[in-house]
Design an enzyme around this catalytic site. Structure first.
Site, mmCIF file in Angstrom:
data_model
loop_
_atom_site.group_PDB
_atom_site.id
_atom_site.type_symbol
_atom_site.label_atom_id
_atom_site.label_comp_id
_atom_site.label_asym_id
_atom_site.label_seq_id
_atom_site.Cartn_x
_atom_site.Cartn_y
_atom_site.Cartn_z
ATOM 1 N N ALA A 1 0.864 -1.025 -0.075
ATOM 2 C CA ALA A 1 0.053 -0.158 -0.049
ATOM 3 C C ALA A 1 1.001 1.162 -0.076
ATOM 4 O O ALA A 1 2.045 1.189 0.798
ATOM 5 C CB ALA A 1 -0.948 -0.071 1.214
ATOM 6 N N PRO A 2 0.561 2.201 -0.721
ATOM 7 C CA PRO A 2 -0.870 2.508 -1.467
ATOM 8 C C PRO A 2 -0.741 1.876 -2.968
ATOM 9 O O PRO A 2 -1.492 2.047 -3.759
ATOM 10 C CB PRO A 2 -1.107 3.991 -1.430
ATOM 11 C CG PRO A 2 0.536 4.594 -1.560
ATOM 12 C CD PRO A 2 1.234 3.768 -0.720
ATOM 13 N N GLY A 3 0.458 1.227 -3.254
ATOM 14 C CA GLY A 3 0.420 0.389 -4.564
ATOM 15 C C GLY A 3 1.295 1.215 -5.623
ATOM 16 O O GLY A 3 1.315 0.477 -6.957
ATOM 17 N N LYS B 1 4.416 1.697 -6.012
ATOM 18 C CA LYS B 1 5.723 0.750 -6.632
ATOM 19 C C LYS B 1 5.251 -0.573 -7.089
ATOM 20 O O LYS B 1 5.613 -0.908 -8.270
ATOM 21 C CB LYS B 1 6.715 0.435 -5.119
ATOM 22 C CG LYS B 1 7.479 1.221 -4.766
ATOM 23 C CD LYS B 1 8.144 0.807 -3.768
ATOM 24 C CE LYS B 1 8.895 2.132 -2.979
ATOM 25 N NZ LYS B 1 8.179 3.019 -2.460
ATOM 26 N N ASP C 1 -0.640 -6.469 1.502
ATOM 27 C CA ASP C 1 -0.511 -5.547 2.484
ATOM 28 C C ASP C 1 -1.391 -5.889 3.601
ATOM 29 O O ASP C 1 -2.649 -6.374 3.332
ATOM 30 C CB ASP C 1 -0.935 -3.872 1.878
ATOM 31 C CG ASP C 1 -0.168 -2.998 2.982
ATOM 32 O OD1 ASP C 1 0.652 -2.682 3.015
ATOM 33 O OD2 ASP C 1 -1.228 -2.500 3.793
ATOM 34 N N ASP D 1 -0.289 -10.490 7.174
ATOM 35 C CA ASP D 1 0.678 -9.686 7.632
ATOM 36 C C ASP D 1 2.052 -9.837 7.663
ATOM 37 O O ASP D 1 2.534 -11.156 7.445
ATOM 38 C CB ASP D 1 0.335 -10.018 9.407
ATOM 39 C CG ASP D 1 1.459 -9.508 10.324
ATOM 40 O OD1 ASP D 1 2.475 -8.823 10.004
ATOM 41 O OD2 ASP D 1 1.353 -9.381 11.738
ATOM 42 N N ASP E 1 9.724 -2.576 0.673
ATOM 43 C CA ASP E 1 9.433 -1.318 1.002
ATOM 44 C C ASP E 1 8.718 -1.189 2.294
ATOM 45 O O ASP E 1 7.495 -0.978 2.560
ATOM 46 C CB ASP E 1 8.919 -0.406 -0.062
ATOM 47 C CG ASP E 1 9.083 1.179 0.184
ATOM 48 O OD1 ASP E 1 9.950 1.750 0.068
ATOM 49 O OD2 ASP E 1 7.860 1.826 0.200
ATOM 50 N N CYS F 1 11.680 4.982 3.353
ATOM 51 C CA CYS F 1 11.474 6.227 3.151
ATOM 52 C C CYS F 1 11.711 7.209 4.464
ATOM 53 O O CYS F 1 11.025 8.202 4.945
ATOM 54 C CB CYS F 1 9.943 6.726 2.641
ATOM 55 S SG CYS F 1 8.690 6.445 3.486
#
Length: 428
Positions: free
Chosen positions: A255-257, A259, A277, A304, A322, A375
């Site tokens: 999420a949020p998709g 990548k 996710d 999970d 990520d 990030c």
């Protein structure tokens, strides 16, 4: 509903109900008379809250924690307008006093007195008197002292100052060209025709920088799937994974998709992709992007990521991790992040990231590739986890452009702060 009331409602939802700034601004956008003014105030207060509260503390006989939260928000809006927007007229004070009467009537006199006192003695009240350099930086740039020290302890003073200065810089927006539908030259021409100011990105070959992004998501070019809004450092993670056509790919924390969709574009709809996710509520957003961009062969799961999934075992040629992180690399776009992060949170996230990586390795086929990215900045979530992966015998480290990893600095690279590393699972 007047704009000051809208600003108040948005800030209250963000600060006390943990809502996202972008979501709240979008929610109230159609109600605002002057959306630019509302947006400037919301982000301005969030970006300067600790400094604003420092000034309020000097003026108030009541301890900050004892001031009613509605009243404190109104004072923060007032100080921001007076000090940062230089709105010195008493009409602004009167309007905020009227707003106080609606929200907490008995505090109207208190708000009036604080704001008028600030106008009279602004220069002294805005001066920071702190001998501790880290504490002073924390106030000036409105960053929690604990997080400021965490950054300083690892990177030093020069980096810390540069990072904090950059945190409130208005960021350019980058977009990713959907090469399944268009090409860079055509998209640039079409964007220019729609009066967007653009230039080519410097990190990703598939990126364009949009310098005046207002209205970008309302463009037909966006709605028709010619591009996706994505920062260049985030794009680079997919490009470093570099999945081939005809392979099986897992985006483990999808999420949020964004990548996920790039993985589909990169492999030209010729790979099988699973976007996983834990948050099932985000599936609709991922599906929406998949459909808008014309992507196929992507399925969604909601496991999970930190627990083992038997059906994923030794199934994938590529795994993208990520990971959930503290987000200190994206504070420039999400200023509220700084107020719900502390060292304990970072330690907990670093542990979770290791747990997710442990599962990701099990999902790779022998010879398969893993990219670990975040990030954020700081050692616990990035370099320490990189070292953790280095010590796993099943993995072979893959250098990136001759470097052990990539660590983008927002203040140098003009993109989100981002960490990327790559590994290969050794054949049995």
């Amino acid at each position: 509903m007047n704009d000051l009331n809208i600003i108040f409602k948005i800030l209250k939802a963000i600060i006390y109900d943990d809502e996202k700034s972008s979501d709240m601004i979008n929610k109230y956008a159609n109600d605002a008379d002057n959306l630019a003014f509302v947006t400037k105030n919301v982000y301005g207060v969030l970006e300067n809250k600790i400094y604003i509260d420092y000034m309020i503390r000097k003026l108030s006989d009541i301890r900050l924690k004892k001031i009613h939260k509605n009243v404190l928000i109104i004072l923060e809006i007032g100080i921001y307008n007076i000090h940062f927007l230089e709105t010195k007229d008493y009409a602004t004070v009167d309007n905020l006093v009227d707003l106080t009467k609606e929200k907490n009537k008995r505090s109207a006199g208190f708000v009036n007195a604080i704001l008028r006192s600030f106008i009279r003695d602004e220069k002294e009240l805005s001066t920071i008197h702190e001998t501790d350099d880290i504490k002073s930086l924390s106030i000036r740039y409105s960053f929690p002292e604990e997080i400021t020290r965490y950054i300083y302890d690892f990177y030093g003073m020069e980096y810390t100052k540069a990072y904090l200065r950059d945190a409130n810089r208005i960021k350019d927006i980058s977009i990713r060209i959907n090469r399944l539908k268009t090409n860079k030259d055509d998209l640039i021409s079409q964007l220019i025709n729609e009066n967007f100011q653009v230039k080519e990105g410097s990190i990703s070959k598939n990126s364009i920088i949009v310098e005046n992004p207002s209205g970008l998501a309302d463009s037909l070019l966006f709605k028709d799937g010619y591009f996706t809004i994505q920062q260049e450092s985030s794009m680079k993670a997919v490009e470093i994974l570099n999945p081939k056509k005809g392979t099986k790919i897992l985006d483990l924390c999808a999420a949020p998709g964004t990548k996920t969709s790039y993985l589909g574009e990169w492999t030209e709809n010729e790979s099988e992709i699973i976007a996983n996710d834990i948050s099932e509520s985000k599936n609709d957003l991922i599906y929406e992007n998949i459909e808008r961009l014309g992507l196929r062969n992507i399925s969604l799961t909601n496991y999970d990521a930190s627990t083992f999934v038997e059906e994923f075992s030794n199934e994938f040629d590529y795994v993208m991790v990520d990971a959930p992180c503290s987000g200190l690399g994206v504070v420039g776009r999400k200023p509220e992040i700084r107020y719900n992060r502390d060292k304990e949170t970072i330690v907990r996230l670093a542990k979770l990231q290791k747990e997710i990586l442990n599962q990701a390795i099990k999902y790779l086929k022998p010879g398969g590739f893993l990219v670990y990215s975040t990030c954020t900045i700081g050692p616990l979530e990035n370099r320490d986890n990189f070292k953790y992966l280095l010590d796993i015998k099943e993995l072979e480290h893959i250098k990136i452009d001759g470097k052990d990893f990539i660590e983008y600095k927002s203040f140098e690279d003009m993109t989100d702060g981002f960490f990327i590393s790559k590994f290969r699972k050794i054949n049995d």
